[in-house]
Design a protein around this motif. Structure first.
Motif, PDB file in Angstrom:
ATOM      1  N   GLU A 229       0.839  -1.191   0.000  1.00  0.00           N
ATOM      2  CA  GLU A 229       0.000   0.000   0.000  1.00  0.00           C
ATOM      3  C   GLU A 229       0.884   1.254   0.000  1.00  0.00           C
ATOM      4  OE1 GLU A 229       0.829  -1.012   4.276  1.00  0.00           O
ATOM      5  OE2 GLU A 229       0.278  -2.155   2.502  1.00  0.00           O
ATOM      6  N   GLN A 230       0.267   2.399  -0.290  1.00  0.00           N
ATOM      7  CA  GLN A 230       1.010   3.663  -0.246  1.00  0.00           C
ATOM      8  C   GLN A 230       1.531   3.867   1.175  1.00  0.00           C
ATOM      9  OE1 GLN A 230      -2.335   5.883  -2.056  1.00  0.00           O
ATOM     10  NE2 GLN A 230      -0.734   6.824  -3.307  1.00  0.00           N
ATOM     11  N   TYR A 231       2.814   4.227   1.283  1.00  0.00           N
ATOM     12  CA  TYR A 231       3.477   4.278   2.577  1.00  0.00           C
ATOM     13  C   TYR A 231       4.683   5.201   2.447  1.00  0.00           C
ATOM     14  CZ  TYR A 231       5.311   2.133   6.943  1.00  0.00           C
ATOM     15  OH  TYR A 231       5.752   1.884   8.220  1.00  0.00           O
ATOM     16  N   VAL A 232       4.625   6.361   3.102  1.00  0.00           N
ATOM     17  CA  VAL A 232       5.708   7.334   3.036  1.00  0.00           C
ATOM     18  C   VAL A 232       6.190   7.643   4.449  1.00  0.00           C
ATOM     19  CG1 VAL A 232       6.301   9.734   2.455  1.00  0.00           C
ATOM     20  CG2 VAL A 232       4.934   8.360   0.869  1.00  0.00           C
ATOM     21  N   ILE A 233       7.516   7.643   4.611  1.00  0.00           N
ATOM     22  CA  ILE A 233       8.132   8.018   5.879  1.00  0.00           C
ATOM     23  C   ILE A 233       8.723   9.414   5.714  1.00  0.00           C
ATOM     24  CG2 ILE A 233       9.874   7.474   7.623  1.00  0.00           C
ATOM     25  CD1 ILE A 233       9.808   4.561   6.528  1.00  0.00           C
ATOM     26  N   LEU A 234       8.269  10.342   6.548  1.00  0.00           N
ATOM     27  CA  LEU A 234       8.799  11.703   6.559  1.00  0.00           C
ATOM     28  C   LEU A 234       9.752  11.839   7.739  1.00  0.00           C
ATOM     29  CD1 LEU A 234       5.443  13.660   6.023  1.00  0.00           C
ATOM     30  CD2 LEU A 234       7.136  13.036   4.277  1.00  0.00           C
ATOM     31  N   GLY A 235      10.950  12.307   7.480  1.00  0.00           N
ATOM     32  CA  GLY A 235      11.907  12.586   8.555  1.00  0.00           C
ATOM     33  C   GLY A 235      11.768  14.042   8.943  1.00  0.00           C
ATOM     34  N   ALA A 236      11.066  14.302  10.060  1.00  0.00           N
ATOM     35  CA  ALA A 236      10.751  15.663  10.475  1.00  0.00           C
ATOM     36  C   ALA A 236      11.715  16.148  11.557  1.00  0.00           C
ATOM     37  CB  ALA A 236       9.314  15.725  11.002  1.00  0.00           C
ATOM     38  N   CYS A 237      12.084  17.427  11.458  1.00  0.00           N
ATOM     39  CA  CYS A 237      13.017  17.994  12.426  1.00  0.00           C
ATOM     40  C   CYS A 237      12.569  19.391  12.841  1.00  0.00           C
ATOM     41  CB  CYS A 237      14.419  18.068  11.822  1.00  0.00           C
ATOM     42  SG  CYS A 237      15.651  18.772  12.944  1.00  0.00           S
ATOM     43  N   ASN A 238      12.575  19.620  14.137  1.00  0.00           N
ATOM     44  CA  ASN A 238      12.363  20.946  14.697  1.00  0.00           C
ATOM     45  C   ASN A 238      13.751  21.398  15.178  1.00  0.00           C
ATOM     46  OD1 ASN A 238      11.986  22.872  16.948  1.00  0.00           O
ATOM     47  ND2 ASN A 238       9.818  22.614  16.446  1.00  0.00           N
ATOM     48  N   PRO A 239      14.448  22.248  14.429  1.00  0.00           N
ATOM     49  CA  PRO A 239      15.850  22.555  14.728  1.00  0.00           C
ATOM     50  C   PRO A 239      16.148  22.998  16.166  1.00  0.00           C
ATOM     51  CG  PRO A 239      15.320  23.320  12.542  1.00  0.00           C
ATOM     52  CD  PRO A 239      14.016  22.891  13.177  1.00  0.00           C
TER      53      PRO A 239
ATOM     54  N   ARG B 266      18.688  21.296  21.246  1.00  0.00           N
ATOM     55  CA  ARG B 266      18.658  21.074  22.702  1.00  0.00           C
ATOM     56  C   ARG B 266      18.940  19.618  23.029  1.00  0.00           C
ATOM     57  NH1 ARG B 266      13.129  23.297  24.659  1.00  0.00           N
ATOM     58  NH2 ARG B 266      13.621  21.944  26.413  1.00  0.00           N
ATOM     59  N   ALA B 267      18.347  18.708  22.287  1.00  0.00           N
ATOM     60  CA  ALA B 267      18.540  17.276  22.553  1.00  0.00           C
ATOM     61  C   ALA B 267      19.990  16.862  22.330  1.00  0.00           C
ATOM     62  CB  ALA B 267      17.602  16.440  21.673  1.00  0.00           C
ATOM     63  N   VAL B 268      20.586  17.329  21.243  1.00  0.00           N
ATOM     64  CA  VAL B 268      21.973  16.966  20.932  1.00  0.00           C
ATOM     65  C   VAL B 268      22.938  17.583  21.944  1.00  0.00           C
ATOM     66  CG1 VAL B 268      23.802  17.212  19.182  1.00  0.00           C
ATOM     67  CG2 VAL B 268      21.521  16.512  18.503  1.00  0.00           C
ATOM     68  N   GLU B 269      22.599  18.740  22.473  1.00  0.00           N
ATOM     69  CA  GLU B 269      23.436  19.351  23.513  1.00  0.00           C
ATOM     70  C   GLU B 269      23.439  18.498  24.778  1.00  0.00           C
ATOM     71  OE1 GLU B 269      25.416  22.403  23.620  1.00  0.00           O
ATOM     72  OE2 GLU B 269      25.293  21.827  21.502  1.00  0.00           O
ATOM     73  N   ILE B 270      22.344  17.837  25.056  1.00  0.00           N
ATOM     74  CA  ILE B 270      22.240  16.970  26.237  1.00  0.00           C
ATOM     75  C   ILE B 270      22.966  15.650  26.008  1.00  0.00           C
ATOM     76  CG2 ILE B 270      20.627  15.645  27.677  1.00  0.00           C
ATOM     77  CD1 ILE B 270      18.603  18.008  27.121  1.00  0.00           C
ATOM     78  N   ASP B 271      22.761  15.067  24.832  1.00  0.00           N
ATOM     79  CA  ASP B 271      23.350  13.754  24.542  1.00  0.00           C
ATOM     80  C   ASP B 271      23.698  13.696  23.062  1.00  0.00           C
ATOM     81  OD1 ASP B 271      23.964  11.066  24.095  1.00  0.00           O
ATOM     82  OD2 ASP B 271      22.247  10.309  25.211  1.00  0.00           O
ATOM     83  N   ARG B 272      24.972  13.748  22.747  1.00  0.00           N
ATOM     84  CA  ARG B 272      25.408  13.762  21.349  1.00  0.00           C
ATOM     85  C   ARG B 272      24.939  12.520  20.577  1.00  0.00           C
ATOM     86  NH1 ARG B 272      26.335  18.902  20.913  1.00  0.00           N
ATOM     87  NH2 ARG B 272      28.459  19.632  21.072  1.00  0.00           N
ATOM     88  N   GLN B 273      24.809  11.387  21.255  1.00  0.00           N
ATOM     89  CA  GLN B 273      24.386  10.162  20.559  1.00  0.00           C
ATOM     90  C   GLN B 273      22.910  10.178  20.176  1.00  0.00           C
ATOM     91  OE1 GLN B 273      25.714   6.848  23.078  1.00  0.00           O
ATOM     92  NE2 GLN B 273      27.015   6.257  21.349  1.00  0.00           N
TER      93      GLN B 273
ATOM     94  N   ARG C 293      13.975  14.356  29.036  1.00  0.00           N
ATOM     95  CA  ARG C 293      12.527  14.312  29.221  1.00  0.00           C
ATOM     96  C   ARG C 293      11.827  15.634  28.891  1.00  0.00           C
ATOM     97  NH1 ARG C 293       9.811  10.413  30.304  1.00  0.00           N
ATOM     98  NH2 ARG C 293      11.432   9.242  31.369  1.00  0.00           N
ATOM     99  N   PRO C 294      12.318  16.799  29.374  1.00  0.00           N
ATOM    100  CA  PRO C 294      11.615  18.049  29.014  1.00  0.00           C
ATOM    101  C   PRO C 294      11.610  18.316  27.508  1.00  0.00           C
ATOM    102  CG  PRO C 294      13.162  18.426  30.824  1.00  0.00           C
ATOM    103  CD  PRO C 294      13.404  17.036  30.320  1.00  0.00           C
ATOM    104  N   VAL C 295      12.691  17.995  26.837  1.00  0.00           N
ATOM    105  CA  VAL C 295      12.747  18.188  25.378  1.00  0.00           C
ATOM    106  C   VAL C 295      11.758  17.236  24.714  1.00  0.00           C
ATOM    107  CG1 VAL C 295      14.203  18.127  23.321  1.00  0.00           C
ATOM    108  CG2 VAL C 295      15.167  18.894  25.497  1.00  0.00           C
ATOM    109  N   ALA C 296      11.767  15.984  25.142  1.00  0.00           N
ATOM    110  CA  ALA C 296      10.846  14.988  24.577  1.00  0.00           C
ATOM    111  C   ALA C 296       9.394  15.396  24.821  1.00  0.00           C
ATOM    112  CB  ALA C 296      11.134  13.614  25.160  1.00  0.00           C
ATOM    113  N   ASP C 297       9.116  15.961  25.999  1.00  0.00           N
ATOM    114  CA  ASP C 297       7.753  16.425  26.301  1.00  0.00           C
ATOM    115  C   ASP C 297       7.329  17.512  25.323  1.00  0.00           C
ATOM    116  OD1 ASP C 297       7.532  14.693  28.481  1.00  0.00           O
ATOM    117  OD2 ASP C 297       8.014  16.241  29.963  1.00  0.00           O
ATOM    118  N   GLU C 298       8.243  18.428  25.032  1.00  0.00           N
ATOM    119  CA  GLU C 298       7.926  19.528  24.117  1.00  0.00           C
ATOM    120  C   GLU C 298       7.741  19.024  22.685  1.00  0.00           C
ATOM    121  OE1 GLU C 298       9.539  24.015  23.096  1.00  0.00           O
ATOM    122  OE2 GLU C 298      10.354  22.954  24.843  1.00  0.00           O
ATOM    123  N   VAL C 299       8.614  18.130  22.255  1.00  0.00           N
ATOM    124  CA  VAL C 299       8.479  17.553  20.915  1.00  0.00           C
ATOM    125  C   VAL C 299       7.158  16.784  20.819  1.00  0.00           C
ATOM    126  CG1 VAL C 299       9.441  15.925  19.236  1.00  0.00           C
ATOM    127  CG2 VAL C 299      10.969  17.419  20.532  1.00  0.00           C
ATOM    128  N   ALA C 300       6.843  16.006  21.846  1.00  0.00           N
ATOM    129  CA  ALA C 300       5.600  15.231  21.843  1.00  0.00           C
ATOM    130  C   ALA C 300       4.386  16.151  21.760  1.00  0.00           C
ATOM    131  CB  ALA C 300       5.519  14.348  23.090  1.00  0.00           C
TER     132      ALA C 300
END
Length: 130
Positions: free
Chosen positions: A50-60, A65-72, A113-120
């Motif tokens: 079936e039609q199936y598209v994966i979008l890689g979305a980013c909020n810079p 903020r997330a990468v500053e906390i954990d580079r991995q 967690r706070p970053v994940a909460d905001e993204v969610a």
């Protein structure tokens, strides 16, 4: 715990895809990647699906903020949003995003967690607006 935020739309696939892109943009997400699974599997394996598209979305700002906390954490970015025809319900399209809390669970990094909460919250707002 589930790992997806989702909704079902009764519309065409192209309309759902366009609306999803618009809703993500309204929440500050850009689409960095797009993978058309249907076309890829047909071209590479000769398989139909079936039609199936994966979008890689980013909020810079949030990704920064997330990468500053954990580079991995970059290993788990960008946020994947899937737009796919529902094979069990003709005319329905599913829109699903990974719950960002999974990033916290996988990394074990409580500071995320706070970053994940905001993204969610932003992903939920995008999905709810559809």
């Amino acid at each position: 715990m589930g790992f997806a935020l989702s909704t079902a739309l009764h519309t065409s696939f192209d309309d759902a895809l366009a609306r999803t892109r618009e809703a993500l943009a309204e929440q500050g997400f850009g689409v960095l990647t797009e993978i058309d699974m249907q076309a890829t599997l047909k071209a590479k394996l000769g398989e139909d699906m079936e039609q199936y598209v994966i979008l890689g979305a980013c909020n810079p700002p949030l990704a920064h903020r997330a990468v500053e906390i954990d580079r991995q954490i970059g290993l788990l970015l960008p946020c994947n949003v899937v737009v796919r025809a529902d094979p069990g319900a003709d005319g329905d399209v599913l829109v699903e995003a990974m719950d960002p809390q999974v990033l916290v669970d996988v990394s074990g990094e409580a500071e995320l967690r706070p970053v994940a909460d905001e993204v969610a919250a932003k992903l939920r707002a995008a999905i709810d607006s559809l």
